[in-house]
Structure formats: C-alpha cells, structure tokens
Design a protein around this motif. Structure first.
Motif, PDB file in Angstrom:
ATOM      1  N   TYR A 115       0.857  -1.178   0.000  1.00 19.22           N
ATOM      2  CA  TYR A 115       0.000   0.000   0.000  1.00 19.22           C
ATOM      3  C   TYR A 115       0.896   1.231   0.000  1.00 19.22           C
ATOM      4  CZ  TYR A 115      -3.552  -3.324   1.679  1.00 19.22           C
ATOM      5  OH  TYR A 115      -4.402  -4.395   1.822  1.00 19.22           O
ATOM      6  N   ASP A 116       0.815   2.018  -1.058  1.00 20.21           N
ATOM      7  CA  ASP A 116       1.631   3.239  -1.172  1.00 20.21           C
ATOM      8  C   ASP A 116       3.106   2.937  -0.943  1.00 20.21           C
ATOM      9  OD1 ASP A 116      -0.723   4.693  -1.576  1.00 20.21           O
ATOM     10  OD2 ASP A 116      -1.012   4.959   0.587  1.00 20.21           O
ATOM     11  N   GLU A 117       3.589   1.917  -1.636  1.00 20.04           N
ATOM     12  CA  GLU A 117       4.998   1.500  -1.597  1.00 20.04           C
ATOM     13  C   GLU A 117       5.430   0.945  -0.242  1.00 20.04           C
ATOM     14  OE1 GLU A 117       6.632   1.418  -4.394  1.00 20.04           O
ATOM     15  OE2 GLU A 117       4.965   2.377  -5.439  1.00 20.04           O
ATOM     16  N   LYS A 118       4.485   0.676   0.648  1.00 18.52           N
ATOM     17  CA  LYS A 118       4.822   0.097   1.945  1.00 18.52           C
ATOM     18  C   LYS A 118       4.206  -1.295   2.055  1.00 18.52           C
ATOM     19  CE  LYS A 118       5.188   4.501   4.427  1.00 18.52           C
ATOM     20  NZ  LYS A 118       4.695   5.308   5.586  1.00 18.52           N
ATOM     21  N   ARG A 119       5.040  -2.255   2.478  1.00 17.26           N
ATOM     22  CA  ARG A 119       4.584  -3.636   2.580  1.00 17.26           C
ATOM     23  C   ARG A 119       3.988  -3.887   3.957  1.00 17.26           C
ATOM     24  NH1 ARG A 119       8.474  -8.909   2.058  1.00 17.26           N
ATOM     25  NH2 ARG A 119       8.829  -8.411   4.247  1.00 17.26           N
ATOM     26  N   LYS A 120       2.787  -4.465   3.975  1.00 14.55           N
ATOM     27  CA  LYS A 120       2.107  -4.764   5.227  1.00 14.55           C
ATOM     28  C   LYS A 120       1.684  -6.229   5.245  1.00 14.55           C
ATOM     29  CE  LYS A 120       0.213  -0.103   5.918  1.00 14.55           C
ATOM     30  NZ  LYS A 120      -1.033   0.684   6.121  1.00 14.55           N
ATOM     31  N   LEU A 121       1.873  -6.866   6.395  1.00 16.44           N
ATOM     32  CA  LEU A 121       1.437  -8.248   6.560  1.00 16.44           C
ATOM     33  C   LEU A 121      -0.085  -8.298   6.593  1.00 16.44           C
ATOM     34  CD1 LEU A 121       2.199 -11.243   7.148  1.00 16.44           C
ATOM     35  CD2 LEU A 121       2.119 -10.650   9.583  1.00 16.44           C
ATOM     36  N   ILE A 122      -0.646  -9.160   5.781  1.00 14.81           N
ATOM     37  CA  ILE A 122      -2.107  -9.255   5.679  1.00 14.81           C
ATOM     38  C   ILE A 122      -2.651 -10.114   6.815  1.00 14.81           C
ATOM     39  CG2 ILE A 122      -4.039 -10.026   4.261  1.00 14.81           C
ATOM     40  CD1 ILE A 122      -2.586  -7.538   3.236  1.00 14.81           C
ATOM     41  N   THR A 123      -3.583  -9.555   7.559  1.00 14.17           N
ATOM     42  CA  THR A 123      -4.311 -10.284   8.590  1.00 14.17           C
ATOM     43  C   THR A 123      -5.803 -10.154   8.292  1.00 14.17           C
ATOM     44  OG1 THR A 123      -4.337  -8.323  10.020  1.00 14.17           O
ATOM     45  CG2 THR A 123      -2.514  -9.884  10.308  1.00 14.17           C
ATOM     46  N   GLY A 124      -6.619 -10.723   9.161  1.00 14.09           N
ATOM     47  CA  GLY A 124      -8.060 -10.699   8.912  1.00 14.09           C
ATOM     48  C   GLY A 124      -8.622  -9.306   8.774  1.00 14.09           C
ATOM     49  N   GLY A 125      -8.094  -8.361   9.562  1.00 13.39           N
ATOM     50  CA  GLY A 125      -8.627  -7.006   9.513  1.00 13.39           C
ATOM     51  C   GLY A 125      -8.282  -6.265   8.247  1.00 13.39           C
ATOM     52  N   LEU A 126      -7.103  -6.491   7.686  1.00 14.10           N
ATOM     53  CA  LEU A 126      -6.671  -5.761   6.493  1.00 14.10           C
ATOM     54  C   LEU A 126      -7.326  -6.268   5.215  1.00 14.10           C
ATOM     55  CD1 LEU A 126      -2.837  -5.249   7.084  1.00 14.10           C
ATOM     56  CD2 LEU A 126      -4.623  -3.519   7.088  1.00 14.10           C
ATOM     57  N   VAL A 127      -7.894  -7.460   5.261  1.00 14.44           N
ATOM     58  CA  VAL A 127      -8.487  -8.028   4.051  1.00 14.44           C
ATOM     59  C   VAL A 127      -9.657  -7.178   3.564  1.00 14.44           C
ATOM     60  CG1 VAL A 127      -9.716 -10.026   3.117  1.00 14.44           C
ATOM     61  CG2 VAL A 127      -7.745 -10.360   4.601  1.00 14.44           C
ATOM     62  N   LYS A 128     -10.426  -6.629   4.491  1.00 17.83           N
ATOM     63  CA  LYS A 128     -11.616  -5.868   4.127  1.00 17.83           C
ATOM     64  C   LYS A 128     -11.296  -4.429   3.742  1.00 17.83           C
ATOM     65  CE  LYS A 128     -14.466  -8.656   7.247  1.00 17.83           C
ATOM     66  NZ  LYS A 128     -15.385  -8.645   8.402  1.00 17.83           N
ATOM     67  N   ASN A 129     -10.055  -4.030   3.934  1.00 12.63           N
ATOM     68  CA  ASN A 129      -9.681  -2.661   3.601  1.00 12.63           C
ATOM     69  C   ASN A 129      -9.443  -2.500   2.108  1.00 12.63           C
ATOM     70  OD1 ASN A 129      -9.864  -2.092   6.299  1.00 12.63           O
ATOM     71  ND2 ASN A 129      -7.657  -2.172   6.676  1.00 12.63           N
ATOM     72  N   LYS A 130      -8.787  -1.419   1.763  1.00 11.86           N
ATOM     73  CA  LYS A 130      -8.485  -1.118   0.369  1.00 11.86           C
ATOM     74  C   LYS A 130      -7.618  -2.206  -0.252  1.00 11.86           C
ATOM     75  CE  LYS A 130      -6.076   2.352  -2.407  1.00 11.86           C
ATOM     76  NZ  LYS A 130      -5.265   3.604  -2.348  1.00 11.86           N
ATOM     77  N   CYS A 131      -7.904  -2.514  -1.505  1.00 12.20           N
ATOM     78  CA  CYS A 131      -7.142  -3.543  -2.214  1.00 12.20           C
ATOM     79  C   CYS A 131      -5.731  -3.030  -2.487  1.00 12.20           C
ATOM     80  CB  CYS A 131      -7.836  -3.898  -3.526  1.00 12.20           C
ATOM     81  SG  CYS A 131      -6.989  -5.178  -4.481  1.00 12.20           S
ATOM     82  N   PRO A 132      -4.683  -3.810  -2.194  1.00 12.24           N
ATOM     83  CA  PRO A 132      -3.312  -3.340  -2.407  1.00 12.24           C
ATOM     84  C   PRO A 132      -2.968  -3.302  -3.887  1.00 12.24           C
ATOM     85  CG  PRO A 132      -3.270  -5.619  -1.727  1.00 12.24           C
ATOM     86  CD  PRO A 132      -4.707  -5.180  -1.639  1.00 12.24           C
ATOM     87  N   SER A 133      -1.931  -2.538  -4.222  1.00 10.74           N
ATOM     88  CA  SER A 133      -1.472  -2.492  -5.614  1.00 10.74           C
ATOM     89  C   SER A 133      -0.665  -3.739  -5.964  1.00 10.74           C
ATOM     90  CB  SER A 133      -0.613  -1.244  -5.842  1.00 10.74           C
ATOM     91  OG  SER A 133       0.523  -1.244  -4.968  1.00 10.74           O
ATOM     92  N   LYS A 134      -0.039  -4.338  -4.968  1.00 12.11           N
ATOM     93  CA  LYS A 134       0.757  -5.545  -5.201  1.00 12.11           C
ATOM     94  C   LYS A 134       0.497  -6.537  -4.065  1.00 12.11           C
ATOM     95  CE  LYS A 134       5.207  -5.153  -6.211  1.00 12.11           C
ATOM     96  NZ  LYS A 134       6.686  -5.021  -5.995  1.00 12.11           N
ATOM     97  N   MET A 135       0.466  -7.812  -4.426  1.00 18.42           N
ATOM     98  CA  MET A 135       0.303  -8.869  -3.436  1.00 18.42           C
ATOM     99  C   MET A 135       1.529  -9.776  -3.490  1.00 18.42           C
ATOM    100  SD  MET A 135      -2.822 -11.608  -2.922  1.00 18.42           S
ATOM    101  CE  MET A 135      -2.789 -12.070  -4.667  1.00 18.42           C
ATOM    102  N   ILE A 136       2.155 -10.007  -2.333  1.00 19.20           N
ATOM    103  CA  ILE A 136       3.343 -10.850  -2.229  1.00 19.20           C
ATOM    104  C   ILE A 136       2.993 -12.072  -1.392  1.00 19.20           C
ATOM    105  CG2 ILE A 136       5.763 -10.981  -1.503  1.00 19.20           C
ATOM    106  CD1 ILE A 136       5.880  -7.935  -1.741  1.00 19.20           C
TER     107      ILE A 136
END
Length: 753
Positions: A115-136
């Motif tokens: 998200y905005d060039e910052k990598r965040k670990l996906i957990t249950g709460g982040l899934v419902k948020n904005k879709c990331p530009s990249k998925m790793i």
C-alpha cells in the motif's frame, strides 16, 4: 560464499517468455483476453479469478513480469501465463498435482500487501480494507510470488485478493481441506461405477504403498518388525478400537514385564521403538510435569521404569528431552528467523543480505538446534551400542522430540532404515502410527494458537540430510527425495500428514464416509509417489552413490562388552521386584547398594559430560574400518553442520551455477556407472556364472535418470531448469559500492576483534 556463485541475475536478452514492464503496457492496446484455467483435479473448484494480472520476476528491480490469469481454487492458487507455452526442454521432474506457478493452499505461509509502496502483513482485519497495488505470497517451500493487481478491474482485483487471503489465511475446519473433496468427487451420472473405479484405484494404490513402506496399521506389521529386530517385548492389540486410550496408537509394543497396566490414559507407558542385537532396547514415553503431591502417579512411573529395566540385564537410562532440548516454541521461533534469509523478493535484497549471511544464519539458532538433536541421538546410540543399556526417552506428550531422537538413533544403528523402503517405514512407525500431531504442528488449518505450531518433522528431515551429506554411500535415497518429502507435507491430499493421531484419522475418515459405503474413505498416502510423479521423476529419489550390500558379505559384528561397568538409573521401588534367577549371582546385594548411591544417570549430571563422552565415542568409532552397513555417527563440529542448500536456495537464481554444482558431479558419476555396467556385461558374456542372480535386485543405477548435458542445467536441478538467458551475477553499481564499504567495515571489525 554466495557472491561467488555464477547464478543468473539481470539479463538484457529476451527470456523464453515475453516480459513487459508496467510502462510498456500503456503503449499497447488493451485486448480482452480470455481467462485461462488449469486442468482441474477431481473435486477441484474455482472460487475466483482475475485477468490481466502481472506476475513479477525476481531477477531485478525493473518490475518486469508476464501477464496472465490469477485464480484461486479449493486446492491451490494458480497463475497461468497469457503467452503460449514454449517447449524449451522436456521436464522430466514434473509434479502431476501442481505446477511451478501453483501454490497449494496449505503451502501459503504469509501474504503481504503493498500500500503506497509500503509492505504490510495481511491479517483478517486488512483483508476488508483497500485492495493493495501488489500482493506478495511467501510459501512454506520458500518460493516467493509477486502479483501486480492494478491492471485488472478494481472489483476483480479486490475479489481475487480477498478470496486468496480468505482461503489461505483464515481458520478452517478439517472438513474444508481439499483431500476430502478429492476423495468424494464422483461422476454424478455414474456414481456407482465411479465409486467402484475409485475403490479399484484405492486397492491398486494400497498395493503400491505396501510395497514401498510398512504401514504399521496391523498386528502383522508389528510382529514382523519385532521378529526382524529380535525384540523380547509384547504386542498390545487391545486398543484396536481405542478403548484403552484415544491418545495411544491402535497397535503398539511394550515391555513384556509390564503386564496389563494401562492407567492414566497411557501417560508414562513405555512404548517400544527398536531393539539392539545385544538385547537392550529403546523406548519412549509421555511423562507430564508433576508436582510433589502426585505420589500415586510417581509410583506409576516408577513401575514403568522398572518394566523397561527388566527388559535386559535390569538396566535403564532415562532422559527427559523437555529439559535437555529446546521447547517447541524455541524451535518455531528459531526457524522463523532462519527462513527469512531465503525468502528473497528481489536481487537487491539478496545482495544486501549477502554481507552478513552466514553470521545471520548462525544467530538464528536453527543450525544449533539441529546439532543438539544429533548430539542427543548420539548419546542414545552410545548407551545402546557401547553400554548395552535400555534407554527410555521422555517428554510431556511423547510424540514430538521423542520421535526425532528415536528415529535418528535407529537410522544411525540400523542400515535397513537407510534404504528408501526402510526410511518410509520408519516415518510411518515413529511418526504416523506413533501419533505425531502433524495437523497442529504444521498448522494446516491456520489456527491462532501459536503454542502448538512447530516444524518438528522438518527438523527431523534436516538432521537426516546432515547424515546423508556426511555419509552419502550409506543411504539409498537422495537429498532430492528428502526435499520432495518436505514439500509434500503441505500438499492437502495425503493422509500421512493430515491428522494428529491414529484415533483422529479413524474418527474423521469414518465421519466423512458416505452412509452407504461399506468401509471408511481412505486417503492416498504420500508413499504412493505415482500420485505426484511418473516413474522417470521418481528415479531422482535414488542415490547413485549408495553402496548396496552383497548378500554373501553378511556378517554379524559382536559388540565389545564391559562387564559390570554401566551406570544405572533405577528408582528405589525397582528393587521390590525380585531379580531374575542367577542375575549377577552373589553380586546382587552389592550392586543394589551401589545403585542406591548412583541413582542419577550420566545424562542427569553436568551438561558438559555427555558431550565429552560422546566425542570420545565418536573418535573411537572413527578408528574402526568404514562400514556403510554398520554403525553410523555424524560429525558435530561447527563446519560439519551445513545449510540444506537444495531446499533453501533452489528458488534463488543468483546462486545457481550453470553446468556446475551437484548435477555436474552426478552426470560424471552416471557416465562412470554406465562404463562399469558395460564392462560387467562383457564379463558376463565371457563367463555366464558371473551373471546376476534372478532374486537379486537390479543394479541401483538402472533406476536412475539420465541427466543429459550438465552444461544446460542449473545447480538447482531438478527443481529449476536452464533458461535461454545470460546467467551473470550482476550487481547494480550503487549497490556494489555500498556492499564494498560494508565489507571493508566488517573486515575491520574482524581484525579488531
């Protein structure tokens, strides 16, 4: 070391697939390409998909990649390129269940969103948020996948992201695992005929796996093993329907002197593992932590230890592995640190980690845990081989580190377990039938309780790999076999690694079976390798260096025994049981007095004494003539415990050596073996009496693959193949300068220290 490997980094030449950058896609029209789907397995269903998705390459930071369709099924996450596949070379080592761009859902370790060039670990709460530009996606087999979601429609990108995150990360029921869909899948129009077909396939599969491994799911299997090792113990069949205890195996072996004592749900019950030719044996047991008020249970444990002692010469040494080895949480934390150095997102990250790579690996503690397990197994072997003393290893559950140490000790002592069938039978006996909690330890269901997660079975495979590396001619199977076995743990099809115990497996399979079916469903076992690989690919499982034992050279080595020189560890209650007639004759009373003084065994003494004694034992063994079918001990010095390169580095192009590595050595060995066989055929033609006997197994290298030209292959073969690209270890100029500065500083620190 890594910087010396001539692996492929950045290439100016076009690859075998057409790579594009995000900037180049803007110059093209946006043609509506039809989504491609893979060949689905029986019972496999597509949940969601999106196209176009850009799959990035890992070779540089230019953000190049290939466009295709990303989809999620109830079995895997799959990416299918829009480009037509090009046949560069026939891939002889191909998994039938999933391809190189497929990830079984159980194999997903972590998912990150950018998200905005910052990598965040996906957990249950982040899934419902904005879709990331990249998925790793980080995989448990250490593959790394990066997908750009910005070129697909927003709703499609959000759907595929949320679908993958949900099916890979959310807690699930065991019933949702793909193995059950795979088994229940039948043709709706021909249900009965399909069920008959599946039954026939199951029968054929069962015949194949019976030939490849002893399953230890019947009294006959245990009786055969007891006869092979000449064990003087008793087979227990009363738990066939788990009436004695649900935590115990269906069938197991106990000391003959134990009688019918099955209190405390099997806790403290010594389970037989293996018998030495001298008569002593190795046992394991579940000894939970106790308080001083547990007087009755302590008496029960004393009775169990006494029964083990009476198995042979009234001697026993006990070891609580919970006190001498790391905890399950320590193992998990150490491996989490260790694996991070192999999950490489791009070339820059790789070269940045190269400066302090070895020191970082050492600081994780993973290699030290491997060394500790091997050390403890050597101590067990010393008691059995040198002291001829019964050994009882314990821990709270008796199904984790007990499995590791008992299995390693048997491999070191028994050459049968160094064959492919013997090793698979050992895993089946000690781990599967022995009720190791694979489901919880491997976290197949993504449970939140992290205390029960731990890569115990992987730790065992790591220790076995160390033995294979140090004594390759003693093992019939190869490191490729061990690597594939470690991958197969996370393939949600096989019953071998899917349950926590024998009772768990039986109850689940019975509940999932159709009411009209006469017998419970039966998942395939991992030992039926034809489910994953064809016969040519399975040839890679065999070691061409294996030194097969000739029948007429069979000899029995008599161990050197020291009369009355063993230290014994017996509770005082042990002496309430009358001794065997003629036992040490007049020395019995004086021996009892000595034991009352020396109740504490060597293992319970100072922590340094076992290491020193084991080192002397190892040095004494080294002075003997080399026998690959006799006792086998590992070297435990610092440089001897190495990194399992094939498993951990096979997906990192920067360390690949084109035309080099183990594949080049193997090619030369195959050429030499072929020449030897040609000479043997000439001799047999001249003298027919030299011909191979009909009952003798065919030469091992007849089952080995032809490697062809090693110059076209990578050192990570057979997991990755050569590409039509220039493999050069190119480091960006700016990065090179910073690495040189860091390297100079590191050298200055070393000189100062």
């Amino acid at each position: 070391m890594l910087s010396l490997g001539s692996g492929g980094a950045k290439s100016s030449k076009p690859s075998f697939v057409s790579y594009v950058t995000p900037e180049e896609i803007k110059l093209e029209k946006d043609p509506q390409k039809k989504e491609k789907h893979p060949d689905l397995l029986p019972g496999e269903v597509v949940f969601c998909s999106a196209n176009p998705i850009l799959k990035y390459t890992q070779d540089d930071l230019s953000q190049r990649g290939v466009f295709g369709t990303l989809l999620c099924t109830n079995f895997r996450v799959a990416f299918i390129s829009d480009d037509a596949p090009q046949e560069e070379m026939s891939k002889t080592f191909k998994n039938k269940l999933y391809g190189e761009n497929d990830i079984p859902l159980m194999c997903v370790d972590h998912i990150y969103g950018v998200y905005d060039e910052k990598r965040k670990l996906i957990t249950g709460g982040l899934v419902k948020n904005k879709c990331p530009s990249k998925m790793i996606i980080h995989c448990k087999d250490l593959r790394v996948f990066q997908f750009c979601l910005t070129f697909s429609k927003e709703e499609d990108a959000k759907r595929i992201f949320q679908g993958i995150a949900h099916h890979c990360l959310e807690e699930k029921s065991l019933k949702c695992v793909f193995a059950f869909s795979y088994l229940r899948s039948t043709n709706p129009d021909h249900g009965k005929s399909s069920r008959k077909c599946i039954t026939r396939l199951d029968s054929k599969s069962e015949m194949l796996r019976k030939r490849e491994a002893i399953m230890f799911d019947s009294p006959e299997d245990w009786t055969q093993e007891m006869k092979r090792t000449k064990a003087q113990c008793r087979l227990v069949t009363e738990n066939e329907n788990f009436e004695l205890s649900q935590r115990l195996p269906q069938y197991f072996v106990i000391p003959s002197a134990l009688g019918d004592l099955f209190n405390y749900q099997g806790k403290g019950l010594p389970i037989w593992c293996w018998s030495h030719h001298s008569g002593c044996a190795l046992f394991k047991a579940s000894f939970p932590s106790m308080t001083q008020e547990d007087g009755d249970f302590q008496s029960h444990l004393d009775t169990m230890i006494t029964a083990v002692a009476r198995n042979y010469l009234y001697s026993v040494k006990t070891e609580d592995l919970s006190e001498s080895l790391p905890t399950l949480q320590d193992i998990q934390q150490s491996y989490n640190k260790f694996k991070q150095y192999f999950l490489i997102d791009n070339t820059t990250d790789f070269w940045l980690s190269d400066v302090k790579w070895f020191s970082s690996l050492e600081s994780s503690g993973w290699l030290d845990i491997i060394r500790q397990c091997l050390q403890k197994a050597v101590e067990v072997v010393e008691c059995l081989e040198k002291d001829n003393t019964n050994v009882l290893i314990t821990e709270e559950e008796g199904t984790d580190l007990c499995c590791v140490i008992s299995s390693l000790a048997q491999i070191m002592l028994d050459p049968y377990y160094r064959t492919l069938m013997g090793f698979q039978s050992l895993v089946q006996k000690e781990w599967v039938a022995g009720c190791h909690a694979f489901l919880d330890r491997c976290n197949h269901l993504h449970q939140k309780d992290k205390e029960c997660h731990s890569p115990v079975f992987l730790l065992f495979l790591e220790c076995v790999w160390q033995l294979v590396q140090q004594h390759s001619p003693a093992f019939q199977f190869s490191e490729t076999y061990l690597t594939v076995l470690s991958d197969s743990v996370h393939v949600p099809i096989f019953s071998t690694f899917l349950f926590n115990s024998a009772h768990h497996r039986e109850s689940v399979m019975k509940a999932e079976s159709p009411i009209a079916q006469s017998r419970p469903l039966s998942c395939p076992t991992v030992w039926d390798w034809s489910v994953q690989f064809d016969s040519k690919a399975q040839n890679f499982f065999f070691n061409p260096l294996y030194s097969e034992k000739v029948k007429h050279e069979r000899t029995v080595r008599r161990p050197h025994k020291h009369k009355h020189q063993r230290q014994l560890s017996l509770p005082s209650s042990a002496f309430k049981t009358p001794t065997k007639k003629g036992f040490f004759k007049d020395e019995t009373d004086s021996l009892k007095k000595m034991l009352r003084v020396k109740r504490i065994s060597r293992w319970m003494g100072s922590p340094d004494s076992p290491v020193v004694a084991s080192k002397e034992f190892y040095e004494s063994w080294q002075q003997r003539p080399l026998d690959y079918h006799g006792l086998l001990l590992p070297s435990l010095d610092g440089p001897s415990v190495r990194v399992w390169m094939q498993r951990y580095l096979r997906w990192i192009p920067e360390v690949h050596i084109m035309g080099g590595g183990s594949v080049a050595i193997m090619t030369k060995l195959m050429e030499l073996l072929s020449q030897v066989e040609d000479l043997k055929r000439v001799l047999e033609q001249r003298d027919p009496s030299l011909a191979t006997q009909p009952d003798h197994p065919p030469p091992l290298h007849h089952r080995l693959p032809s490697f062809g030209s090693s110059g076209r292959l990578s050192s990570s073969f057979p997991f990755t193949y050569s590409r039509n690209r220039s493999f050069k270890p190119i480091i960006p100029t700016g990065l090179m300068q910073s690495l040189m500065v860091a390297d100079n500083l590191a050298n200055q620190e070393d000189e100062t220290s």
